[in-house]
Design a protein around this motif. Structure first.
Motif, short mmCIF file in Angstrom:
data_model
loop_
_atom_site.label_atom_id
_atom_site.label_comp_id
_atom_site.label_asym_id
_atom_site.label_seq_id
_atom_site.Cartn_x
_atom_site.Cartn_y
_atom_site.Cartn_z
N ILE A 1 0.80 -1.15 -0.10
CA ILE A 1 -0.01 -0.01 -0.19
C ILE A 1 0.82 1.48 0.12
CG2 ILE A 1 -1.67 1.30 1.20
CD1 ILE A 1 -2.75 -1.24 -0.05
N TYR B 1 2.13 1.77 -3.51
CA TYR B 1 0.98 2.20 -4.33
C TYR B 1 0.79 3.53 -4.22
CZ TYR B 1 -3.41 1.91 -6.73
OH TYR B 1 -4.46 2.06 -7.48
N ILE B 2 0.83 4.13 -2.71
CA ILE B 2 0.40 5.46 -2.68
C ILE B 2 1.51 6.46 -3.39
CG2 ILE B 2 0.16 7.46 -0.84
CD1 ILE B 2 -0.98 5.08 0.70
N SER C 1 1.07 6.24 -7.19
CA SER C 1 -0.04 6.87 -7.46
C SER C 1 0.34 8.42 -7.36
CB SER C 1 -1.32 6.86 -6.48
OG SER C 1 -1.67 5.52 -6.72
N ARG D 1 0.23 5.18 -12.02
CA ARG D 1 -0.52 4.13 -12.05
C ARG D 1 -0.69 3.62 -13.45
NH1 ARG D 1 -5.62 4.81 -8.51
NH2 ARG D 1 -5.24 7.05 -8.89
N LEU E 1 -1.66 -6.31 -10.80
CA LEU E 1 -3.00 -6.17 -10.53
C LEU E 1 -3.27 -4.79 -9.93
CD1 LEU E 1 -5.62 -8.04 -10.36
CD2 LEU E 1 -5.08 -8.38 -8.26
N LEU E 2 -2.63 -4.40 -8.81
CA LEU E 2 -2.81 -3.24 -8.23
C LEU E 2 -2.30 -2.18 -9.21
CD1 LEU E 2 -3.74 -2.87 -5.35
CD2 LEU E 2 -1.58 -2.35 -4.54
N VAL E 3 -1.39 -2.08 -9.73
CA VAL E 3 -0.79 -0.72 -10.41
C VAL E 3 -1.62 -0.37 -11.79
CG1 VAL E 3 1.01 0.52 -11.65
CG2 VAL E 3 1.25 -0.79 -9.35
N THR E 4 -1.98 -1.55 -12.35
CA THR E 4 -2.35 -1.37 -13.77
C THR E 4 -4.08 -1.56 -13.66
OG1 THR E 4 -2.50 -3.34 -14.39
CG2 THR E 4 -0.58 -2.17 -14.80
#
Lengths: 450, 277
Positions: free
Chosen positions: B127, B130-131, B134, B139, B216-219
């Motif tokens: 996470i 990911y932040i 982003s 992303r 999966l999370l990023v795209t």
């Protein structure tokens, strides 16, 4: 040595290629980003009602399943054609990861505007994802008008504490599929499927005895607990008290339901396969009866035609004379957008997918159930399709007794669900005392309620 | 001439060894064979146990190719895996050289910390990563997939052990000749350890190729994602599309298979030396 040199050169060239690919990709994203920015600039006015462009981000797990992608995309395309000022950006996310993805996106400051969320996470979505109640964003008369013709039971699926947070999108009920050929081979009448669990056991033992196939399998002891909830409910029990504070799957009714399941296994009526294995085994014509999601119907139908046997379906069996409580699986669409214009656009999208036309696509193209009962009689919508696919009748009949899938409260909801499933598995994989197992699980789950 | 009973014993033991190896090879090859055969079976035959399809078909390949943007996803996977491998090797070579060359205060602690990061599960840092991604606007881009993975603790530790075995006298001799550290690293050490570095690179490539959760999370769009995310689309709790999945998996295996055929020797070495994965 030469090959090593070649390797190094190859790696270098490919890295350069990869970097070039990154470059072109980034450019693409900047473009789409500017579209989003354009759309955001248009917000603030009543964009969704007027001609201003609004883009909504829609997370869907049906888009992430190759066989269901087309039907879901058709819903989006038809909606966009009817609402040229709204763009729906459909984003595929597998159902098992969709909650994690939404949570990560909320942390990163860009949650989806509409998300297809599984019903067992309803409480968490309402309290942590900021799901919007339709009563709060849609005028009462408009809402009432739109929900006219909706199955009253169906509407309850997405409700929590008296408010509607999600409109049911794709969902199914538990259906007892059976292999008519194995019934005949075992000397049973395929026109008279078992209606109670006692009959299921008796039929299954007969199939196991007279044929090479196994008798029955009850699915749903892993993954999600909706079938477990359906069984406990059908025996007069509950998993959670009405005030949502007390775990009740340690009750005598719950113990009775799981004991019946354990007895199916220990008596030899049920096989000992896991749920994935049994889907294959049933497709191969090696299992007499299978209680599982009605969404498997089209896959089983294809397998039965290829394998030369007839697929039939019956309702969720009952415990003696008690009425059954078919619990739904599946998901609802929830609006997470904070922006008023996006909320209105999202509401329009929800209206469309749960309209007569929307449920027609959902049922005939994606393989789930319509929540507007009238459309199955309407030649403009599903009448023709239902006549061609009579197996769905069992499912439609169960909508009258449809019982909402209960979501557990608090941040530990999934752990509570897993605790119940673990207990059920422990019970059906052993001959241990079901009462001890269930009471122990209920006590542990109770401690997880916040 | 040896003793005939000894020759017989030798022959028997050789036969036994070969039989064992053939059996083990069969275990390794059969799943691949089954993948390819299933991909060539029509849907109705997918659940039959026959070793060859009764009716051969390429429908599954057509369906796999049409269901997801496979060409684009394969290219993305290749790009990400190569870029990630190259950058991880580069950073690891620099780090390993530094740890080998200089014994500075706290070097043990620093090495220990790098080692510890290897033990932190990905889910813990997912996470926060990911932040950041982003925030940078990365992303749905390949940069977002690659940049958080440009350093690998595993590679640093493996290469450090390799570099340690390099004779220090050679490095000192190069320095006496006036070579800079950069030049010692790339002209003296690198050419001699290229085989070991390549072996580690292959392990890194396989890890990057198989990554599922981060893409999966990023795209969001399939066109910007990697192959593993595409394969998942054929699997669902409500019945998997086995034939299509096997066709897609066969196609997805081809680039790695080609890579393997080209670099067979190094891959075997890497498994023997690394003793990992």
């Amino acid at each position: 040595m030469a090959s090593k040199k070649g390797w190094a050169t190859g790696l270098l060239i490919l890295s350069l290629l990869a970097t070039t690919a990154c470059g072109s990709n980034t450019a693409g994203t900047v473009n789409s980003g500017s579209n989003v920015a354009d759309a955001s600039a248009a917000e603030g006015s009543s964009a969704a009602d007027g001609n201003e462009q609004v883009t909504i981000k829609f997370y869907s797990y049906n888009l992430a399943i190759a066989s269901q992608k087309e039907g879901t995309q058709q819903l989006i395309d038809e909606f966009e054609a009817a609402n040229p000022n709204i763009t729906v950006e459909g984003i595929p996310v597998p159902s098992t990861e969709i909650n994690a993805k939404v949570q990560a996106d909320i942390a990163a400051g860009s949650p989806p505007d509409v998300a297809q969320l599984v019903f067992d996470g309803l409480d968490f979505a309402v309290n942590n994802f900021g799901a919007k109640a339709l009563e709060d964003i849609v005028p009462a008369d408009e809402l009432a008008q739109n929900l006219e013709g909706f199955s009253a039971n169906g509407l309850k699926l997405g409700q929590l504490n008296g408010k509607t947070y999600g409109l049911p999108f794709t969902f199914s009920t538990p259906v007892l599929f059976y292999n008519a050929k194995l019934f005949e081979d075992a000397g049973l009448d395929p026109g008279q499927p078992p209606a109670t669990w006692d009959e299921v056991k008796q039929y299954a033992l007969q199939i196991a005895d007279k044929t090479d196939a196994s008798g029955v399998h009850v699915g749903g002891s892993a993954g999600n607990d909706w079938i477990v909830q359906a069984l406990i409910g059908s025996n007069g029990g509950k998993v959670l008290s009405d005030d949502r504070k007390t775990i009740e799957f340690g009750s005598e009714e719950a113990i009775g339901a799981v004991s019946m399941w354990q007895d199916l296994v220990t008596s030899g009526a049920s096989d000992k396969l896991n749920d994935s294995e049994v889907i294959e085994a049933f497709s191969q014509g090696k299992v007499g009866m299978l209680l599982f999601t009605s969404a498997l119907q089209s896959a089983f139908l294809a397998a039965s035609e290829a394998g030369g046997w007839e697929l039939k379906a019956a309702a969720l069996p009952s415990f003696g004379e008690q009425p059954t409580t078919p619990v739904n699986s599946g998901s609802s669409l929830m609006i997470l957008a904070d922006d008023a214009a996006k909320q209105q656009a999202a509401w329009k999208f929800l209206q469309f997918v749960t309209s007569e036309r929307g449920y027609t696509i959902i049922t005939s193209k994606i393989g789930y159930l319509p929540l507007r009962p009238a459309i199955v009689e309407d030649p403009e919508y599903l009448k023709g399709w239902v006549e061609e696919n009579p197996l769905i009748q069992v499912n439609l009949a169960q909508l009258e007794r449809l019982t909402p899938w209960v979501s557990y409260p608090g941040a530990n909801w999934f752990q509570i669900e897993t605790t119940l499933l673990d207990a059920v598995q422990k019970a059906i994989q052993s001959d241990d005392d079901v009462s001890t197992i269930m009471k122990d699980a209920a006590a542990r789950a109770q401690a997880l309620i916040q | 001439m040896g003793n005939p009973s000894g020759v017989r014993r030798g022959l028997a033991s050789l036969t036994l060894k070969h039989a064992a190896l053939i059996a083990l090879s069969f275990l390794a090859v059969f799943p691949l064979y089954w993948m390819v055969v299933t991909s060539l079976k029509p849907e109705a035959e997918v659940f039959t146990s026959s070793l060859l399809p009764a009716h051969w078909t390429l429908d599954n390949y057509v369906s796999a190719w049409n269901s997801i943007p496979m060409g684009r996803m394969l290219l993305n996977s290749l790009g990400v895996a190569f870029a990630q491998t190259a950058t991880q090797l580069f950073t690891a070579i620099l780090a390993a050289y530094a740890f080998t060359r200089w014994e500075f205060r706290g070097s043990g602690l620093l090495y220990g910390l790098i080692g510890l990061t290897w033990l932190v599960p990905f889910q813990v840092i997912m996470i926060p990563n990911y932040i950041v991604i982003s925030g940078l606007g990365w992303r749905d881009t390949l940069l977002g997939l690659i940049v958080p993975n440009i350093a690998s603790a595993f590679a640093v530790m493996q290469l450090f052990n390799t570099f340690k075995s390099f004779p220090k006298t050679l490095i000192e001799a190069a320095h006496l000749d006036g070579a800079s550290d950069w030049s010692v690293l790339w002209r003296t050490i690198f050419p001699n350890l290229r085989a070991s570095i390549a072996s580690i690179g292959i392990l890194l490539f396989i890890t990057a190729w198989n990554d599922y959760f981060w893409p999966l999370l990023v795209t969001t769009k399939l066109e910007n994602s990697t192959m593993q995310k595409g394969l998942q689309m054929f699997i669902s709790s409500e019945g998997s599309m086995w034939g299509t999945l096997m066709a897609a998996t066969t196609l997805a295996s081809l680039p790695v298979l080609v890579l393997y055929l080209v670099l067979q020797r190094q891959i075997i070495d890497s498994f023997v030396k690394g003793g990992l994965r």
